[in-house]
Write an enzyme that holds these catalytic residues in place. Structure first.
Site, mmCIF file in Angstrom:
data_model
loop_
_atom_site.group_PDB
_atom_site.id
_atom_site.type_symbol
_atom_site.label_atom_id
_atom_site.label_comp_id
_atom_site.label_asym_id
_atom_site.label_seq_id
_atom_site.Cartn_x
_atom_site.Cartn_y
_atom_site.Cartn_z
ATOM 1 N N HIS A 94 -46.638 10.577 20.937
ATOM 2 C CA HIS A 94 -45.536 11.518 21.161
ATOM 3 C C HIS A 94 -45.739 12.160 22.519
ATOM 4 O O HIS A 94 -46.870 12.422 22.921
ATOM 5 C CB HIS A 94 -45.514 12.590 20.061
ATOM 6 C CG HIS A 94 -44.219 13.320 19.980
ATOM 7 N ND1 HIS A 94 -43.912 14.367 20.802
ATOM 8 C CD2 HIS A 94 -43.142 13.127 19.180
ATOM 9 C CE1 HIS A 94 -42.689 14.803 20.505
ATOM 10 N NE2 HIS A 94 -42.202 14.074 19.539
ATOM 11 N N ASP A 150 -41.257 9.722 12.900
ATOM 12 C CA ASP A 150 -40.592 8.478 12.514
ATOM 13 C C ASP A 150 -41.486 7.558 11.692
ATOM 14 O O ASP A 150 -41.002 6.594 11.113
ATOM 15 C CB ASP A 150 -40.132 7.728 13.775
ATOM 16 C CG ASP A 150 -39.049 8.506 14.489
ATOM 17 O OD1 ASP A 150 -38.132 8.967 13.814
ATOM 18 O OD2 ASP A 150 -39.136 8.656 15.721
#
Ligand code: ACO
Length: 433
Positions: A311, A368
């Protein structure tokens, strides 16, 4: 938002010096105010990907990537996910406070009364091929409904903002469900005002006009949590896009449609679809084991990446992934599903968390990684995952659009560049090239 000026700083280039103000954040990194840099020193900053650049001041969402913290308007994401409805969180993001009972009733009632799409929109949906990706339909339809609301285009009007926001939030489940119904050639379902926001969406997604829809409360509760976990996330690619487009005074519908297109990519919201495709490939293809996936992800010459890992901001466990990891087991057992992809996901996470490549780069599962498995367990087809992300993110996009317009310093977003091309040359006629 704070106007406090903390310690000062200065920048010197050659014999010229500019004093810079340091803007104090209420939490997290302070910021050097370089807004006078170009005018004073004829120099700009170079920060590809804006990784060190605060493009705005904001009071909506706080993220601490190192600690793995996420708060909306000061409230911890864990509390909001456990205790609120999605519409309550949407209200919080848009208006800054959790609604009291009366405000919530009024808000919910207005959303409930704007869920229908104009009948003309049916022909719009009909025009797409059956194979159309629902994200393409979602963003096109969001832009298209703006044609019915030209009266609300004025970005300076709070009434116009409220009317547009209510319509977008109310109609998004209808648009999303119709995009799906189109893809399976089933009749579009009209919304039902006696249902909650989430129940109504599930009714339009999975119901049929020939029978009463029975909404499973376990599925409705799970979807409520999932939408809350996606509701906002600071200045990410899609939210920055919404602000960017809105900065030209483009209307809210057009700005949100642009954000949807930014979200679609597999490095952003499209990752949830990519994660399930990757896990399915590991499950279905005997040559693609967990070990092989980890080895390929580490190979700098192989474009393969572990989808759902890493991320831009989190260098620790994404707090949304932490909630979803626990939630995945629970949801799967409650809907009575034994999904082999969850086992593969757990193995992959374990393998990556013990591997120095991932550990040294702080690559943890992101939101996700587990959301796709839960969406799947709830009965959503893979191609709808990013659409669900967009439905969840909608209040965050709208809140950021509004915050940008409320900031008097707002002007058309216009980044600079470091020009590296040819300085000047004479035109060469085509016959001489
Ligand atoms: N698999 C393998 N290696 C990775 C991964 C991954 N998923 N993510 C990052 N790396 C490696 C990079 O190759 C790089 O290695 P290097 O230092 O040897 O060059 C290092 O980790 C740092 O990576 P960056 O690309 O600098 O990380 P960045 O912060 O720019 O990228 C991103 C973040 C785009 C999310 C990246 O981690 C990625 O592509 N992940 C997979 C896609 C994904 O899950 N996206 C969803 C993000 S969450 C969201 O948008 C809602």
């Amino acid at each position: 938002m704070t106007d406090d000026v903390g310690t000062s700083a200065s920048i010197s280039i050659g014999d010229r010096t500019l004093d810079l103000e340091v803007l104090s954040a209420s939490l997290g990194s302070d910021a050097l105010d370089i807004s006078k840099l170009r005018a004073s020193l004829n120099t700009v900053t170079y920060d590809p990907g804006f990784a060190n650049t605060a493009s705005t001041r904001s009071s909506i969402t706080y993220i601490d990537g190192g600690e793995g913290t996420l708060r909306h308007r000061g409230y911890a994401i864990d509390d909001l996910a456990e205790k609120c409805t999605f519409l309550e969180v949407a209200y919080l993001l848009l208006y800054g406070e959790l609604p009291n009972r009366e405000q919530l009733d009024e808000w919910t009632t207005s959303v409930r009364h704007h869920t229908l799409l104009s009948e003309e929109m049916k022909r719009f949906f009909d025009a797409f091929p059956r194979s159309a990706h629902p994200m393409a339909i979602l963003s096109s339809a969001t832009n298209a409904i703006s044609t019915f609301y030209e009266a609300y285009y004025d970005p300076k009007s709070s009434d116009a903002f409220h009317e547009s926001a209510v319509r977008l939030i109310a109609k998004m489940p209808t648009i999303a469900a119709w995009a799906y119904k189109k893809s399976i050639s089933q009749p579009y379902m009209y919304p039902r005002n006696d249902l909650t926001y989430i129940e109504n969406f599930l009714h339009m997604m999975f119901g049929m006009p020939v029978e009463e829809t029975k909404v499973d409360p376990v599925i409705a509760r799970a979807l409520n949590v999932l939408l809350i976990l996606h509701a906002d996330h600071g200045q990410n690619c899609s939210t920055a896009t919404v602000r960017f487009v809105g900065s030209s005074d483009a209307n809210l519908f057009a700005s949100v449609a642009a954000g949807m297109n930014a979200l679609w990519g597999p490095l952003h919201g499209g990752a949830n679809q990519a994660v399930v495709e990757m896990l399915s490939a590991i499950h279905d293809d005997p040559t693609m084991t967990v070990e092989r996936a980890v080895t390929r992800a580490k190979d700098g010459d192989d474009p393969f990446r572990l989808m759902g890992f890493g991320h831009r901001v989190y260098k620790n466990y994404d707090p949304r992934a932490r909630i979803l990891k626990k939630f995945a087991d629970d949801v799967l057992s409650r809907v009575g599903l034994d999904d082999p992809l969850l086992e593969i996901a757990n193995q992959l996470e374990m393998a990556a968390r013990e591997d120095d490549y991932f550990v040294s780069r702080n690559l943890y599962p992101n939101v996700d990684f587990y959301s796709g498995i839960i969406f799947r367990a709830l009965g959503f087809p893979t191609r709808m995952f990013t659409v669900l992300f967009a439905m969840g993110r909608l209040p965050g996009w709208i809140a950021n659009w509004k915050e940008m317009h409320d900031d008097p310093a707002t002007r058309i977003a216009r980044p600079r560049q470091v020009y590296e091309g040819t300085v000047m040359r004479d035109y060469v006629p085509i016959t001489e090239r």
